[in-house]
Design a protein around this motif. Structure first.
Motif, PDB file in Angstrom:
ATOM      1  N   LEU A  25       0.873  -1.180   0.000  1.00 59.73           N
ATOM      2  CA  LEU A  25       0.000   0.000   0.000  1.00 59.73           C
ATOM      3  C   LEU A  25       0.908   1.229   0.000  1.00 59.73           C
ATOM      4  CD1 LEU A  25      -2.677  -1.084   2.654  1.00 59.73           C
ATOM      5  CD2 LEU A  25      -2.810  -1.296   0.168  1.00 59.73           C
ATOM      6  N   LEU A 101      -4.406   5.466   5.278  1.00 63.36           N
ATOM      7  CA  LEU A 101      -3.915   4.139   4.928  1.00 63.36           C
ATOM      8  C   LEU A 101      -4.867   3.052   5.424  1.00 63.36           C
ATOM      9  CD1 LEU A 101      -0.453   2.732   4.703  1.00 63.36           C
ATOM     10  CD2 LEU A 101      -2.007   1.576   6.270  1.00 63.36           C
ATOM     11  N   ARG A 104      -7.566   2.623   2.970  1.00 62.14           N
ATOM     12  CA  ARG A 104      -7.092   1.860   1.806  1.00 62.14           C
ATOM     13  C   ARG A 104      -6.969   0.379   2.146  1.00 62.14           C
ATOM     14  NH1 ARG A 104      -1.518   3.138  -1.638  1.00 62.14           N
ATOM     15  NH2 ARG A 104      -1.822   1.453  -3.174  1.00 62.14           N
ATOM     16  N   ASP A 107     -10.322  -1.223   1.901  1.00 61.25           N
ATOM     17  CA  ASP A 107     -10.712  -1.412   0.505  1.00 61.25           C
ATOM     18  C   ASP A 107      -9.978  -2.575  -0.147  1.00 61.25           C
ATOM     19  OD1 ASP A 107     -12.521   0.648   0.481  1.00 61.25           O
ATOM     20  OD2 ASP A 107     -11.210   2.082  -0.523  1.00 61.25           O
ATOM     21  N   GLU A 108      -8.662  -2.609   0.002  1.00 60.26           N
ATOM     22  CA  GLU A 108      -7.846  -3.512  -0.795  1.00 60.26           C
ATOM     23  C   GLU A 108      -7.574  -4.858  -0.143  1.00 60.26           C
ATOM     24  OE1 GLU A 108      -4.461  -1.708  -2.709  1.00 60.26           O
ATOM     25  OE2 GLU A 108      -5.395   0.282  -2.668  1.00 60.26           O
ATOM     26  N   ARG A 136     -16.943   3.256   5.012  1.00 64.50           N
ATOM     27  CA  ARG A 136     -16.059   2.114   5.236  1.00 64.50           C
ATOM     28  C   ARG A 136     -16.188   1.530   6.643  1.00 64.50           C
ATOM     29  NH1 ARG A 136     -13.554   5.267   1.498  1.00 64.50           N
ATOM     30  NH2 ARG A 136     -12.500   4.173  -0.215  1.00 64.50           N
TER      31      ARG A 136
END
Length: 314
Positions: A25, A101, A104, A107-108, A136
């Motif tokens: 990331l 972060l 992210r 999400d990932e 989220r």
């Protein structure tokens, strides 16, 4: 995918059923999966849990509660950049950067909205994300989160220590002197005395794993600078007490606040003010417990969190 340093002790969580993983990331991020979904098995019972450690912490802060929480749901713990097995790798280690972060990561890696379980600085990071990216976040479990503490209730030793962290050059010299003067086990034991109401409750296996992790971090070239950047950014948010309080009140996700009444780092009086300002939260006060209930009284911690999770809207 960017790899970690070859000597990184990636198996520290294995005794508690944790599988070590690394994702890129903008640089490597180490995380631990305590319950990977089984495609052939039943679907998880609820939203996944993402466990977010505090200042100076790591995925090891959660090993005593993660296996129980992982029964029927996915549970992961990450090391934020600058902590645990995640190097900064040129990234900002401040709380706002780590909140971004974390979004992210959801999400990932997680792939769907999650319940954030954040201790101390991890509670602040989770609140910042819940405010900026509410889509989220399904819910928040705030465990002795970092909130403004009035001078009248601030522990003297804690005030001195964070005063040193906040001062350029002095903070760097202080951390270097601590590393030279004390062994890794002595420093871990000192952290336990600061964070626990009763240091005798500390688990010996967790202490050993913590010492091994600290020895690894001592080998990294900028570990102290990365720590201090996070500490100073945390203090900056706390100094803006009114705007931080407004941000917290604007969070719409369900919240469970758990706080040890013997917490030396975040006084229980400050947590009670926070709870009074957010009366729709569920709050639990733990008598005779310090700053890290998930490590000091893991069974009590799980007994509080499980029913709250079960009551969350699906």
């Amino acid at each position: 995918m960017t790899a970690l340093h070859a000597e990184a002790p990636t198996g520290l969580a294995e005794p508690w059923g944790g599988a070590s993983r690394v994702v890129d990331l903008g640089g490597p991020v180490h995380w631990v999966d305590f319950a990977a979904p089984d495609a052939a098995g039943p679907a998880p019972a609820g939203a996944p849990l993402v466990l977010v450690h505090g200042l100076g912490g790591s995925h090891l802060n959660w090993v005593q509660v993660a296996p129980a929480l992982a029964e029927g749901r996915r549970v992961v713990a990450l090391d934020l950049p600058g902590f645990g097995l995640t190097p900064a790798a040129g990234r900002d280690t401040g709380v706002r950067a780590n909140a971004a972060l974390l979004g992210r990561f959801i999400d990932e890696v997680v792939g769907e909205p999650a319940v954030l379980v954040g201790n101390s600085m991890g509670g602040m990071v989770s609140l910042l994300l819940a405010h900026s990216q509410p889509e989220r976040v399904v819910g928040l479990v705030l465990v002795d989160p970092s909130v403004p503490t009035g001078l009248s209730t601030l522990d003297r030793m804690v005030a001195v220590q964070f005063g040193l962290y906040a001062t350029p050059v002095v903070g760097e010299q202080f951390l270097a002197r601590m590393r030279q003067r004390y062994s890794t086990r002595q420093r871990v034991a000192g952290t336990i005395r600061l964070c626990f109401a009763d240091a005798a409750r500390a688990d010996a296996a967790v202490l050993e794993a913590g010492a091994a992790l600290l020895a690894y971090r001592d080998s990294l070239p900028r570990a102290e600078a990365e720590f201090l950047r996070a500490a100073r950014s945390l203090l900056t948010v706390l100094r803006r007490g009114r705007s931080y309080a407004d941000l917290i009140r604007a969070v719409t996700a369900p919240v469970l606040l758990i706080h040890g009444e013997e917490d030396r780092l975040v006084a229980v009086a400050a947590a009670r003010r926070l709870a009074a300002a957010n009366p729709h939260w569920q709050t639990e006060w733990l008598a005779g417990v310090g700053h890290t209930p998930q490590l000091e009284v893991p069974e009590r911690f799980v007994a509080i969190v499980e029913p709250w999770l079960a009551a969350l809207p699906r």
